[in-house]
Design a protein around this motif. Structure first.
Motif, PDB file in Angstrom:
ATOM      1  N   PHE A   1     -42.416  30.304 -70.950  1.00 20.75           N
ATOM      2  CA  PHE A   1     -43.270  31.375 -70.421  1.00 20.75           C
ATOM      3  C   PHE A   1     -42.811  32.710 -71.006  1.00 20.75           C
ATOM      4  CE2 PHE A   1     -43.700  28.232 -66.927  1.00 20.75           C
ATOM      5  CZ  PHE A   1     -45.080  28.110 -66.929  1.00 20.75           C
ATOM      6  N   SER A   2     -43.763  33.617 -71.167  1.00 21.28           N
ATOM      7  CA  SER A   2     -43.391  34.910 -71.738  1.00 21.28           C
ATOM      8  C   SER A   2     -42.775  35.786 -70.648  1.00 21.28           C
ATOM      9  CB  SER A   2     -44.624  35.599 -72.307  1.00 21.28           C
ATOM     10  OG  SER A   2     -45.455  36.027 -71.243  1.00 21.28           O
ATOM     11  N   PRO A   3     -41.925  36.734 -71.055  1.00 22.29           N
ATOM     12  CA  PRO A   3     -41.341  37.655 -70.067  1.00 22.29           C
ATOM     13  C   PRO A   3     -42.419  38.336 -69.241  1.00 22.29           C
ATOM     14  CG  PRO A   3     -40.293  37.948 -72.195  1.00 22.29           C
ATOM     15  CD  PRO A   3     -41.415  36.982 -72.417  1.00 22.29           C
ATOM     16  N   LYS A   4     -43.552  38.604 -69.869  1.00 23.46           N
ATOM     17  CA  LYS A   4     -44.628  39.271 -69.138  1.00 23.46           C
ATOM     18  C   LYS A   4     -45.184  38.366 -68.044  1.00 23.46           C
ATOM     19  CE  LYS A   4     -48.665  42.085 -69.754  1.00 23.46           C
ATOM     20  NZ  LYS A   4     -50.018  41.608 -69.947  1.00 23.46           N
ATOM     21  N   GLU A   5     -45.414  37.104 -68.399  1.00 20.65           N
ATOM     22  CA  GLU A   5     -45.915  36.148 -67.400  1.00 20.65           C
ATOM     23  C   GLU A   5     -44.955  36.029 -66.221  1.00 20.65           C
ATOM     24  OE1 GLU A   5     -48.187  32.427 -69.284  1.00 20.65           O
ATOM     25  OE2 GLU A   5     -46.421  32.997 -70.458  1.00 20.65           O
ATOM     26  N   LEU A   6     -43.671  36.231 -66.487  1.00 16.73           N
ATOM     27  CA  LEU A   6     -42.658  36.091 -65.442  1.00 16.73           C
ATOM     28  C   LEU A   6     -42.384  37.410 -64.717  1.00 16.73           C
ATOM     29  CD1 LEU A   6     -40.287  33.813 -67.534  1.00 16.73           C
ATOM     30  CD2 LEU A   6     -41.772  33.075 -65.660  1.00 16.73           C
ATOM     31  N   GLY A   7     -43.164  38.430 -65.042  1.00 15.12           N
ATOM     32  CA  GLY A   7     -43.082  39.690 -64.298  1.00 15.12           C
ATOM     33  C   GLY A   7     -41.875  40.554 -64.598  1.00 15.12           C
ATOM     34  N   MET A   8     -41.287  40.386 -65.763  1.00 16.92           N
ATOM     35  CA  MET A   8     -40.034  41.111 -66.026  1.00 16.92           C
ATOM     36  C   MET A   8     -40.211  42.604 -66.217  1.00 16.92           C
ATOM     37  SD  MET A   8     -37.495  38.627 -67.745  1.00 16.92           S
ATOM     38  CE  MET A   8     -37.521  36.912 -67.603  1.00 16.92           C
ATOM     39  N   LYS A   9     -41.443  43.006 -66.430  1.00 14.82           N
ATOM     40  CA  LYS A   9     -41.718  44.446 -66.535  1.00 14.82           C
ATOM     41  C   LYS A   9     -41.483  45.154 -65.209  1.00 14.82           C
ATOM     42  CE  LYS A   9     -43.352  45.776 -70.559  1.00 14.82           C
ATOM     43  NZ  LYS A   9     -43.763  44.641 -71.363  1.00 14.82           N
ATOM     44  N   ARG A  10     -41.480  44.384 -64.150  1.00 16.45           N
ATOM     45  CA  ARG A  10     -41.339  44.994 -62.824  1.00 16.45           C
ATOM     46  C   ARG A  10     -39.893  45.315 -62.470  1.00 16.45           C
ATOM     47  NH1 ARG A  10     -45.901  44.750 -59.432  1.00 16.45           N
ATOM     48  NH2 ARG A  10     -47.537  43.380 -60.227  1.00 16.45           N
ATOM     49  N   HIS A  11     -38.958  44.856 -63.272  1.00 19.52           N
ATOM     50  CA  HIS A  11     -37.554  45.164 -62.969  1.00 19.52           C
ATOM     51  C   HIS A  11     -37.266  46.628 -63.280  1.00 19.52           C
ATOM     52  CE1 HIS A  11     -36.209  40.715 -63.584  1.00 19.52           C
ATOM     53  NE2 HIS A  11     -37.322  40.814 -62.885  1.00 19.52           N
ATOM     54  N   LEU A  12     -36.310  47.203 -62.579  1.00 22.17           N
ATOM     55  CA  LEU A  12     -35.935  48.577 -62.894  1.00 22.17           C
ATOM     56  C   LEU A  12     -34.929  48.620 -64.039  1.00 22.17           C
ATOM     57  CD1 LEU A  12     -37.485  49.151 -60.261  1.00 22.17           C
ATOM     58  CD2 LEU A  12     -35.928  51.071 -59.931  1.00 22.17           C
ATOM     59  N   VAL A  13     -34.023  47.626 -64.084  1.00 21.26           N
ATOM     60  CA  VAL A  13     -33.110  47.536 -65.231  1.00 21.26           C
ATOM     61  C   VAL A  13     -33.821  46.735 -66.316  1.00 21.26           C
ATOM     62  CG1 VAL A  13     -30.881  46.702 -66.054  1.00 21.26           C
ATOM     63  CG2 VAL A  13     -31.091  47.578 -63.730  1.00 21.26           C
ATOM     64  N   SER A  14     -33.895  47.292 -67.505  1.00 21.85           N
ATOM     65  CA  SER A  14     -34.645  46.649 -68.583  1.00 21.85           C
ATOM     66  C   SER A  14     -34.071  45.277 -68.930  1.00 21.85           C
ATOM     67  CB  SER A  14     -34.612  47.530 -69.826  1.00 21.85           C
ATOM     68  OG  SER A  14     -35.084  46.799 -70.927  1.00 21.85           O
ATOM     69  N   THR A  15     -34.968  44.309 -69.136  1.00 24.29           N
ATOM     70  CA  THR A  15     -34.533  42.983 -69.553  1.00 24.29           C
ATOM     71  C   THR A  15     -34.636  42.830 -71.072  1.00 24.29           C
ATOM     72  OG1 THR A  15     -36.769  42.168 -69.112  1.00 24.29           O
ATOM     73  CG2 THR A  15     -35.150  41.833 -67.390  1.00 24.29           C
ATOM     74  N   ALA A  16     -35.019  43.919 -71.756  1.00 25.26           N
ATOM     75  CA  ALA A  16     -35.272  43.839 -73.202  1.00 25.26           C
ATOM     76  C   ALA A  16     -34.079  43.305 -74.014  1.00 25.26           C
ATOM     77  CB  ALA A  16     -35.711  45.205 -73.723  1.00 25.26           C
ATOM     78  N   PRO A  17     -32.846  43.768 -73.764  1.00 23.70           N
ATOM     79  CA  PRO A  17     -31.733  43.258 -74.579  1.00 23.70           C
ATOM     80  C   PRO A  17     -31.578  41.738 -74.453  1.00 23.70           C
ATOM     81  CG  PRO A  17     -31.025  45.087 -73.170  1.00 23.70           C
ATOM     82  CD  PRO A  17     -32.406  44.754 -72.766  1.00 23.70           C
ATOM     83  N   LEU A  18     -31.812  41.245 -73.259  1.00 26.21           N
ATOM     84  CA  LEU A  18     -31.718  39.798 -73.041  1.00 26.21           C
ATOM     85  C   LEU A  18     -32.810  39.069 -73.819  1.00 26.21           C
ATOM     86  CD1 LEU A  18     -30.498  37.395 -71.307  1.00 26.21           C
ATOM     87  CD2 LEU A  18     -32.434  37.799 -69.785  1.00 26.21           C
ATOM     88  N   ILE A  19     -34.036  39.576 -73.690  1.00 29.97           N
ATOM     89  CA  ILE A  19     -35.187  38.942 -74.351  1.00 29.97           C
ATOM     90  C   ILE A  19     -34.975  38.922 -75.868  1.00 29.97           C
ATOM     91  CG2 ILE A  19     -37.697  39.063 -74.669  1.00 29.97           C
ATOM     92  CD1 ILE A  19     -36.768  38.542 -71.783  1.00 29.97           C
ATOM     93  N   GLU A  20     -34.438  40.012 -76.385  1.00 28.91           N
ATOM     94  CA  GLU A  20     -34.168  40.086 -77.824  1.00 28.91           C
ATOM     95  C   GLU A  20     -33.208  38.985 -78.250  1.00 28.91           C
ATOM     96  OE1 GLU A  20     -32.632  43.889 -79.562  1.00 28.91           O
ATOM     97  OE2 GLU A  20     -34.555  44.556 -78.677  1.00 28.91           O
ATOM     98  N   LYS A  21     -32.199  38.785 -77.435  1.00 24.57           N
ATOM     99  CA  LYS A  21     -31.186  37.778 -77.756  1.00 24.57           C
ATOM    100  C   LYS A  21     -31.781  36.365 -77.746  1.00 24.57           C
ATOM    101  CE  LYS A  21     -26.281  37.658 -77.200  1.00 24.57           C
ATOM    102  NZ  LYS A  21     -25.088  37.845 -76.426  1.00 24.57           N
ATOM    103  N   ILE A  22     -32.778  36.185 -76.878  1.00 24.33           N
ATOM    104  CA  ILE A  22     -33.387  34.861 -76.760  1.00 24.33           C
ATOM    105  C   ILE A  22     -34.284  34.572 -77.960  1.00 24.33           C
ATOM    106  CG2 ILE A  22     -35.081  33.556 -75.429  1.00 24.33           C
ATOM    107  CD1 ILE A  22     -33.872  34.840 -72.909  1.00 24.33           C
ATOM    108  N   GLN A  23     -35.014  35.632 -78.380  1.00 18.96           N
ATOM    109  CA  GLN A  23     -36.016  35.373 -79.426  1.00 18.96           C
ATOM    110  C   GLN A  23     -35.448  35.367 -80.855  1.00 18.96           C
ATOM    111  OE1 GLN A  23     -38.619  38.349 -78.049  1.00 18.96           O
ATOM    112  NE2 GLN A  23     -39.759  36.963 -76.725  1.00 18.96           N
TER     113      GLN A  23
END
Ligand code: SF4
Ligand code: SF4
Ligand code: SF4
Ligand code: SF4
Ligand code: FES
Lengths: 313, 298
Positions: free
Chosen positions: B276-298
């Motif tokens: 599932f994409s980070p967007k589908e999982l609602g990660m935009k709603r977090h206050l601390v960015s999940t971007a560094p994690l997502i980058e590491k995954i992709q």
């Protein structure tokens, strides 16, 4: 069975910091950790230092950290502990200043106990009607079973970050006297516990309930003190409002509205309110404030339940 | 096996991403759930501070509703709900006089009665105990092999063990099992079974912020790229209040102490590994960015 015990040793006269040391003991059937330590002290290393007295989980002296948890050494069965953790690591109880090996300073603990006036406040020696003493044991909810071992304070997560907190044992003690029908300081006792470091500093982490060897359930006693405080009219604090407003929101809506609760709790407390506003805006921007708040079906039933338990004013 | 989903207030309120990610993951796994639409709040251990009978009756209503639907298993997705609803269930099942007393009130107000036949299980337990890790592994299409995850259990899923008892309170393993199943590396740190401070966030913020700062910095120092929690209230503490905790930490220990630790809900971690994409999982709603994690995954 030959068992390895890894003990954290520390002698401030010669050591810069604590260091682990392995000992091997030949264990006998049903041997406790305390017996093993006594054996090591007698046969292998006379410098090994720890407190102990009764060997029967009643004096509260032998509390130490065993595989990461706070336990009475005389209550730990070597065999079971080994089966559970695959190792035996022993050290001084957590969050206390170490004097030597497993011996820690206890004065911070006694100060807290003393601070709650741990004795009966009598009314000029007036006799208590015998009727009041009926079922007294039940009335104290096992808060009188404490053996002052410090397990709960050592494991308390609130105390860990806020050493001024009176902590589980002292507050359980406060309840023990607050609940005693002979005591004459009921409301005064509650009043003293409202401020900083009192009953409202407990985060309800349940560690004290979990580690207490005598099932005193300190957190439950703290909750009783909170309930009694609200009952006695200490209702204006943000802390008390957390409980009363939470309950009111659920009574009206069936469930909690987290966006509304902080506002209700801090009403009348401008300083606190101003502090939560910027965060509220951030949460709103991240879609974290449910709006409009969707109501749950079946609210009539929920309201009826609240009405049923409503206390007569 | 059919489950009645008890969504909890948080997944319907401040952490809606928990609800959406749960639905995605549970749907993909084909777990049979029906949502308890008319649920009421479990009380989060707060209502019981006002009145234990009231709190018990509210939870008895939830359990009796599931029972009437003919369902034996209630699924929770909140560690606190699990502790509170599960704990109430234990009392109602084991303390007969108490159950009778509560049932009288429940019957009078709702017509319901609770027989004690329901089990309350957190998704975390259901995946391990009922669904099985081997079965779960088959759904992992995007193993998270490059990331290290620090488990944060929270209080009520572990303690008091007499009310929960699924995992070992001294040395729990269930989250780490799930972390390994999605291909990631679990990291260990002292605070993983401690408290996030949520219950006193508003009234004793300095205590709560110390807890958040301590737990998150330990997780970071142990090499975690993100933390995962089975409790949305822990999520709120660790995510929403992380910036303020960082401020406090820097005031006390110096400006080099930074946090910036993404906090994942358990189903989000699983969802990422299922593709599932980070967007589908609602990660935009977090206050601390999940971007560094997502980058590491992709
Ligand atoms: S429940 Fe409260 S008193 Fe008990 S250990 Fe946790 S914070 Fe301390
Ligand atoms: S309450 Fe329990 S754990 Fe705490 S000091 Fe007393 S006996 Fe020990
Ligand atoms: S624990 Fe919180 S989120 Fe869960 S139902 Fe209770 S109040 Fe709601
Ligand atoms: S304080 Fe945090 S860790 Fe403890 S029960 Fe609540 S949500 Fe969980
Ligand atoms: S020696 Fe007395 S409690 Fe262990």
């Amino acid at each position: 069975m030959r068992v390895k015990l890894t003990v954290q040793k520390f002698n401030p006269d010669i050591d810069l910091k604590p260091h682990p040391q392995d000992y091997f003991v030949e264990t006998s059937r049903g041997m406790t950790l305390l017996s093993a330590l006594l054996k090591i002290k007698a046969e292998t290393d006379g410098t090994l230092t720890f407190r102990a007295s009764c060997r029967a989980a009643i004096c509260g002296s032998c509390l130490m950290q065993v595989n990461g948890s706070q336990k009475l050494a005389c209550k730990v069965a070597i065999k079971e502990e080994l089966e559970h953790h695959g190792k035996i690591e022993v050290g001084p109880m957590a969050n206390m200043p170490v004097i030597k090996d497993m011996v820690v300073r206890m004065d911070p603990f006694w100060e807290k106990i003393r601070a709650v006036t741990p004795y009966l406040l009598e009314d000029g020696g007036k006799p208590v009607p015998t009727e009041a003493l009926k079922d007294i044991h039940k009335k104290l909810d096992n808060a009188d079973a404490c053996i002052m071992c410090m397990a709960c304070l050592s494991a308390c997560t609130s105390y860990e970050v806020s050493p001024g907190f009176l902590g589980p044992a002292a507050l359980a003690k406060a309840y023990r006297f607050q609940a005693d029908p002979r005591d004459q300081g009921h409301v005064d006792r509650l009043e003293k516990l409202q401020g900083p470091n009192g009953i409202w500093d407990c985060v309800r982490c349940n560690f004290c309930v979990q580690v207490c060897p005598k099932d005193v359930q300190p957190m439950e006693q703290i909750i009783r003190l909170r309930r009694r405080s609200i009952g006695a009219g200490f209702t204006d604090s943000v802390e008390a409002k957390h409980i009363t407003e939470f309950t009111k929101v659920v009574a009206a809506e069936g469930r909690l509205n987290e966006a509304l609760l902080p506002v209700l709790m801090t009403l009348g407390n401008i300083r606190k309110m101003i502090r939560i506003i910027p965060l509220g805006i951030k949460m709103f921007l991240h879609g974290k404030t449910p709006f409009p708040f969707k109501r749950v079906p079946g609210r009539q039933e929920i309201r009826a339940i609240f009405k049923k338990w409503e206390k007569p004013k | 096996m059919k489950y009645a989903l008890f969504p909890g207030c948080a997944s319907k309120g401040a952490t809606p991403e928990l609800y959406t990610s749960t639905m995605k993951v549970v749907g993909r796994l084909g777990i049979d759930i029906v949502e308890l639409e008319a649920f009421n709040c479990c009380g989060a251990g707060v209502i019981t501070e006002a009145d234990p009978d009231l709190a018990l009756t509210l939870n008895a209503r939830t359990l009796a509703t599931a029972e009437r639907m003919g369902i034996q298993n209630v699924m929770t997705i909140c560690g606190t709900c699990q502790g509170v609803l599960g704990g109430a269930n234990k009392i109602l099942q084991e303390d007969e006089p108490r159950r009778e007393r509560i049932n009288r009130a429940l019957k009078e107000t709702t017509g319901l009665e609770y027989q004690g036949t329901v089990e309350v299980k957190h998704l975390q337990w259901i995946l391990i105990k009922d669904f099985g890790l081997d079965a779960l592994a088959k759904f992992v299409t995007h193993p998270l092999s490059d990331v290290s995850i620090a488990a944060f259990y929270g209080c009520y899923i572990l303690r008091p063990s007499r009310a929960t008892g699924f995992d070992d309170w001294e040395n729990p393993t269930s989250l780490e099992k799930l972390i390994r199943t999605v291909g990631a590396h679990p990291v260990y740190y002292d605070g993983r079974t401690k408290c996030c401070g949520f219950p006193v966030l508003l009234e004793k913020d300095q205590i709560a912020l110390s807890m958040v700062g301590k737990n998150v910095s330990e997780a970071k120092e142990s090499g975690g790229d993100a933390m995962v929690t089975p409790c949305p209230l822990c999520h709120m503490s660790l995510d929403i209040y992380q910036e303020r905790a960082e401020d406090k930490l820097q005031r006390e220990q110096g400006p080099e102490k930074t946090l910036g630790m993404p906090i994942l809900h358990l189903p989000q971690l699983l969802g990422l590994a299922m593709g599932f994409s980070p967007k589908e999982l609602g990660m935009k709603r977090h206050l601390v960015s999940t971007a560094p994690l997502i980058e590491k995954i992709q």
